[in-house]
Scaffold this active site. Structure first.
Site, mmCIF file in Angstrom:
data_model
loop_
_atom_site.group_PDB
_atom_site.id
_atom_site.type_symbol
_atom_site.label_atom_id
_atom_site.label_comp_id
_atom_site.label_asym_id
_atom_site.label_seq_id
_atom_site.Cartn_x
_atom_site.Cartn_y
_atom_site.Cartn_z
ATOM 1 N N ASP A 108 84.892 35.974 -1.793
ATOM 2 C CA ASP A 108 85.574 35.709 -0.536
ATOM 3 C C ASP A 108 86.365 34.417 -0.642
ATOM 4 O OD1 ASP A 108 86.299 36.410 2.040
ATOM 5 O OD2 ASP A 108 84.683 35.242 2.951
ATOM 6 N N ARG B 89 85.089 18.119 10.507
ATOM 7 C CA ARG B 89 85.318 16.848 9.814
ATOM 8 C C ARG B 89 86.197 15.893 10.601
ATOM 9 N NH1 ARG B 89 85.647 20.098 5.389
ATOM 10 N NH2 ARG B 89 87.889 20.056 5.482
ATOM 11 N N ARG C 177 77.053 31.513 12.273
ATOM 12 C CA ARG C 177 77.555 30.139 12.142
ATOM 13 C C ARG C 177 76.443 29.095 12.131
ATOM 14 N NH1 ARG C 177 82.210 31.280 9.926
ATOM 15 N NH2 ARG C 177 83.523 32.590 11.241
ATOM 16 N N GLN D 173 74.711 29.320 8.699
ATOM 17 C CA GLN D 173 75.681 28.824 7.723
ATOM 18 C C GLN D 173 75.788 27.299 7.756
ATOM 19 O OE1 GLN D 173 79.641 30.391 8.445
ATOM 20 N NE2 GLN D 173 80.550 29.360 6.676
ATOM 21 N N THR E 177 78.821 42.907 5.419
ATOM 22 C CA THR E 177 80.276 42.770 5.395
ATOM 23 C C THR E 177 80.827 44.174 5.553
ATOM 24 O OG1 THR E 177 80.095 40.922 3.840
ATOM 25 C CG2 THR E 177 82.254 41.945 4.050
ATOM 26 N N THR F 4 89.225 34.328 6.374
ATOM 27 C CA THR F 4 89.621 34.574 7.758
ATOM 28 C C THR F 4 91.119 34.347 7.934
ATOM 29 O OG1 THR F 4 87.458 33.798 8.429
ATOM 30 C CG2 THR F 4 89.138 33.903 10.144
ATOM 31 N N GLU G 142 86.713 29.822 15.981
ATOM 32 C CA GLU G 142 87.976 29.166 16.308
ATOM 33 C C GLU G 142 88.436 29.499 17.727
ATOM 34 O OE1 GLU G 142 89.061 30.991 12.415
ATOM 35 O OE2 GLU G 142 90.705 29.524 12.554
#
Ligand code: MN
Length: 420
Positions: free
Chosen positions: A130, A146, A241, A244, A261, A354, A368
């Site tokens: 990926d 970040r 998320r 992860q 997936t 993505t 997002e």
């Protein structure tokens, strides 16, 4: 002149004579898997066509590639065989060709209504990688996690970033996805959370399906990389998320990614996408010579994500994006993947990462779209930050031609609760 089939094809259908995407299917639940191409609302059973001796060109005449449980052997044959198969099937299905059109017995055996078939995974996926090729997605993730200082790290502009995914949990569209359990970061001095993921997400992606592979130790030149790619599928790279975010330091994605997936059942050949090729974005700084293409190309493929909220009859658009937004091309991805000598094999998948567009309504994940849950979406009167049990995600992709549509169908999956 617009190509036409004797099989009726609606102008909005994803499967006109210009497309002929390949898949594996069962005409009914007790029959064996066989290859087919989609035409209008039908599937053409290629095994019937091959048995009738109608695939009689030099590359396919003596091949048993269509008498297999998957398309891997056909993909291994390479572009000359693919072109021969496409041209032969396109001619057989055209309105001016009598062979199939006027043979009721053969037509009856070879053309199966799509609503009756069960679609299967088109290839046996040996390895799945990926990538992270959308600049908008990389920037959004960087800004969220970040900050604004340096949202995208300098290495991103020099190489297509990727990780090795999990091939065993790749499933075909329509397969339910069980919400994963796992750990989330601890709050204060308490132990980490453990339980069902609280941040289930989708990722709008496409994947390149590898044709002929390369030998270990023999990289593929970027300008020849397209000959190693058979076509594209839609992909939903489901992501937890919370799992992860807690597990990924310092080694990267693992259990937040490998529980499922989903890919679309139809592989659209690159050759069918040729009319929709477009220039890839200008890359600055220019890539190193091994990643510099003589002609750097993307494809203009409209992508949509729909959510059918739990308990609802209808689905609602939550994102509209386009494959052309990718910064790194599939040829660059494949060349980079092999530059160290790594060998690819027929049926391997290269996920794009993505695919987020530049506008907020074109982002390719709930992470997002809701900015990590800070800006909930309202879907049919329901509030969503991440996916709830019973929610179904449906991805579609298509290219608009002059009077016809070349599409991928859909890639869907519903979230089920983790069994108590
Ligand atoms: Mn992904």
């Amino acid at each position: 002149m617009v190509l036409k089939s004797f099989v009726e094809v609606h102008p909005e259908s994803h499967f006109p004579l210009q497309n002929l995407p390949y898949g594996m299917f069962k005409p009914n639940h007790c029959s064996e898997a066989r290859p087919g191409v989609a035409i209008g609302d039908f599937v053409l059973d290629i095994s019937v066509i091959a048995s009738a001796g109608l695939l009689d060109g030099p590359f396919l005449r003596n091949s048993n590639c269509f008498n297999q449980p998957n398309l891997n052997k056909f993909l291994e044959l390479g572009r000359p065989a693919w072109k021969e198969a496409h041209a032969t099937l396109q001619k057989l299905l055209s309105e001016t060709e009598p062979t199939l059109r006027d043979n009721a017995n053969l037509r009856q055996k070879a053309l199966v209504p799509m609503e009756k078939v069960q679609m299967l995974l088109p290839v046996a996926v040996g390895d799945y990688t990926d990538f992270y090729s959308s600049i908008n997605h990389a920037r959004n993730c960087g800004l969220m996690f970040r900050g604004a200082g340096e949202p995208i790290k300098p290495n991103w502009f020099h190489l297509p970033i990727a990780y090795h995914g999990r091939a065993s949990s790749i499933v075909v569209s329509g397969t339910d996805i069980i919400r994963p359990r796992g750990q989330d970061r601890p709050v204060g001095n308490s132990p980490p959370y453990f339980g069902p993921s609280r941040k289930m997400d989708f990722e709008l992606e496409m994947a390149a399906v590898v044709g002929p592979g390369n030998e270990l130790g023999k990289p593929v030149d970027v300008n020849e990389a397209a000959d190693h790619i058979f076509g594209l599928v839609l992909m939903n790279d489901w992501s937890a998320r919370d799992i992860q975010g807690w597990e990924c330091i310092p080694l990267g994605p693992f259990l937040g990614k490998n529980f499922g997936t989903t890919i679309s059942p139809w592989i659209v050949p690159l050759d069918s996408l040729e009319p929709f090729a477009c220039d890839a974005p200008t890359q600055n700084p220019p890539p190193l010579p091994y990643l510099s293409e003589k002609k750097s190309r993307n494809y203009d493929i409209s992508l949509e994500v729909h959510i059918k909220p739990s308990g609802h009859e209808d689905s609602y658009v939550v994102s509209k994006s386009n494959f052309k937004h990718l910064y790194w091309t599939i040829a660059q991805q494949l060349a980079h993947h092999t530059i160290n000598g790594c060998n690819l094999k027929p049926g391997d998948l290269l996920g794009s990462g993505t695919i987020s567009g530049p506008e907020p309504d074109s982002y390719g994940s709930l992470l997002e779209l809701t900015w990590n849950g800070q800006k909930p979406l309202t879907i049919a009167g329901e509030t969503r930050t991440f996916l709830q049990d019973g929610d179904e995600v449906i991805i579609s992709g298509f290219c608009k031609g002059d009077g016809y549509t070349v599409g991928f169908g859909t890639c869907s999956g519903k979230i089920l609760p983790f069994p108590a």
